[in-house]
Scaffold this active site. Sequence first.
Site, PDB file in Angstrom:
ATOM      1  CG  HIS A  84      14.271  81.468  40.420  1.00 58.89           C
ATOM      2  ND1 HIS A  84      14.203  81.764  41.607  1.00 58.89           N
ATOM      3  CD2 HIS A  84      14.810  80.238  40.279  1.00 58.89           C
ATOM      4  CE1 HIS A  84      14.755  80.940  42.290  1.00 58.89           C
ATOM      5  NE2 HIS A  84      14.947  79.917  41.506  1.00 58.89           N
TER       6      HIS A  84
ATOM      7  CG  HIS B  68      19.796  79.658  41.957  1.00 61.22           C
ATOM      8  ND1 HIS B  68      20.214  78.444  42.343  1.00 61.22           N
ATOM      9  CD2 HIS B  68      18.413  79.781  42.210  1.00 61.22           C
ATOM     10  CE1 HIS B  68      18.947  77.882  42.649  1.00 61.22           C
ATOM     11  NE2 HIS B  68      17.988  78.631  42.873  1.00 61.22           N
TER      12      HIS B  68
ATOM     13  CD  GLU C  35      17.975  79.931  46.218  1.00 65.44           C
ATOM     14  OE1 GLU C  35      16.987  80.690  45.428  1.00 65.44           O
ATOM     15  OE2 GLU C  35      18.104  78.730  46.255  1.00 65.44           O
TER      16      GLU C  35
HETATM   17  C1  BGC Z   1      14.028  77.187  44.568  1.00 62.19           C
HETATM   18  C2  BGC Z   1      13.844  75.630  44.034  1.00 62.19           C
HETATM   19  C3  BGC Z   1      14.061  75.368  42.519  1.00 62.19           C
HETATM   20  C4  BGC Z   1      15.332  75.859  42.499  1.00 62.19           C
HETATM   21  C5  BGC Z   1      15.907  75.831  40.937  1.00 62.19           C
HETATM   22  C6  BGC Z   1      15.340  77.480  44.030  1.00 62.19           C
HETATM   23  O1  BGC Z   1      15.475  78.761  44.384  1.00 62.19           O
HETATM   24  O2  BGC Z   1      13.402  77.345  45.727  1.00 62.19           O
HETATM   25  O3  BGC Z   1      12.538  75.239  44.315  1.00 62.19           O
HETATM   26  O4  BGC Z   1      14.279  73.814  42.147  1.00 62.19           O
HETATM   27  O5  BGC Z   1      15.672  77.146  42.738  1.00 62.19           O
HETATM   28  O6  BGC Z   1      15.060  76.349  40.079  1.00 62.19           O
END
Ligand code: BGC
Length: 344
Positions: free
Chosen positions: A107, A177, A311
């Site tokens: 991210h 998210h 997402e």
């Molecule tokens: C990811 C997960 C992660 C979550 C929180 C998602 O976009 O694919 O693996 O645990 O975000 O960070």
Amino acid sequence: MSIEKKWFGTTAGGTDVYSYTIGNKNGMRAVVLTYGGALQALYVKDAYGKTRDVLVGFDDLEGFEQRSNYQGVLVGRYCNRIADGSFTVGGRTYDVTRNEKGVTCLHGGGEFSRAVWQASVIAENAVALRYTSPDGAEGFPGEMETSVTYTLTDDNELILDYKARCTADGYINLTNHAYFNLGGFDSGDILNTELRIRASHYLPTDARSIPTGEVRSVKGTPFDFREVKPIGRDIGEEDEQLLMCRGYDHNYCLDAHRDGPAAEAYCPATGIRMQLFTDLPGMQLYTGNFLQGSIGKKGLPMFRHAGFCLETQYYPDTPHRPEFPSCLFKAGEVYTSRTSFKFV
Ligand code: BGC
């Protein structure tokens, strides 16, 4: 249509954070924060006329600052993962933040999700958020200007319009998210929620959650959501991908289509149905596999599968996968995309 601005809290660093609540004529309300550009709450009427907040998350700023698994926030410059936290553009290699197990960039290092964005009300039903990421932030090249506009229509559609431009060539991958629970954030897990995803293929990953490169058919696998099924129906199957991730945490390669939503979710208990529209090629389905342990809204503990994320995105790790749809943007080139969530 109305928009109400309120003080939400002050960050540990001393910046005031505000919430903007956009309401429509049907009583639907979206609450957007300047912190992380977050969608903090989404109030929707269920089939029985009761209003429910369908987002799992926090009602205090400390939750967003201290206990976050990215609940509701915007994610950039590159959502999802970049293997080894390193990539090359124009012959130059950039090392970016390795915030997952010290090896992977997850991210974008979290910068956009922790930033306090500038908000402005640009219409009676729309709030624009802006953030300028400095050159070199989290190791990424160039200064990047981003805006995300949240618009709520009287058709119960929440539209997110993304726009970005960077002063250097680089990869841009932005998402929101939000963790949805169409039964309401306090209603238990999402395993009975019915889901349909218009995708014939998904991306299996290795143990680091990095796509292996294989674009695998969903046919005959627990990953097939082309026909509506409860999220929990196949989640417990002895599938190596599901076992590794403790549930779904994979990018779906959305089929090209023009005649409707890319995904649709329905909660039988409340009758709330949500359609997702996007112009992006991918969507990470994440079933909140690691949500346990933190305290959320109304002081209630979060737990595994308390919410699900859809997402929308370019595929993960595109800097190392030239065969995937490209999200490499030239200096000055404008990135735009639109994703919306419609309650029908
Ligand atoms: C990811 C997960 C992660 C979550 C929180 C998602 O976009 O694919 O693996 O645990 O975000 O960070």
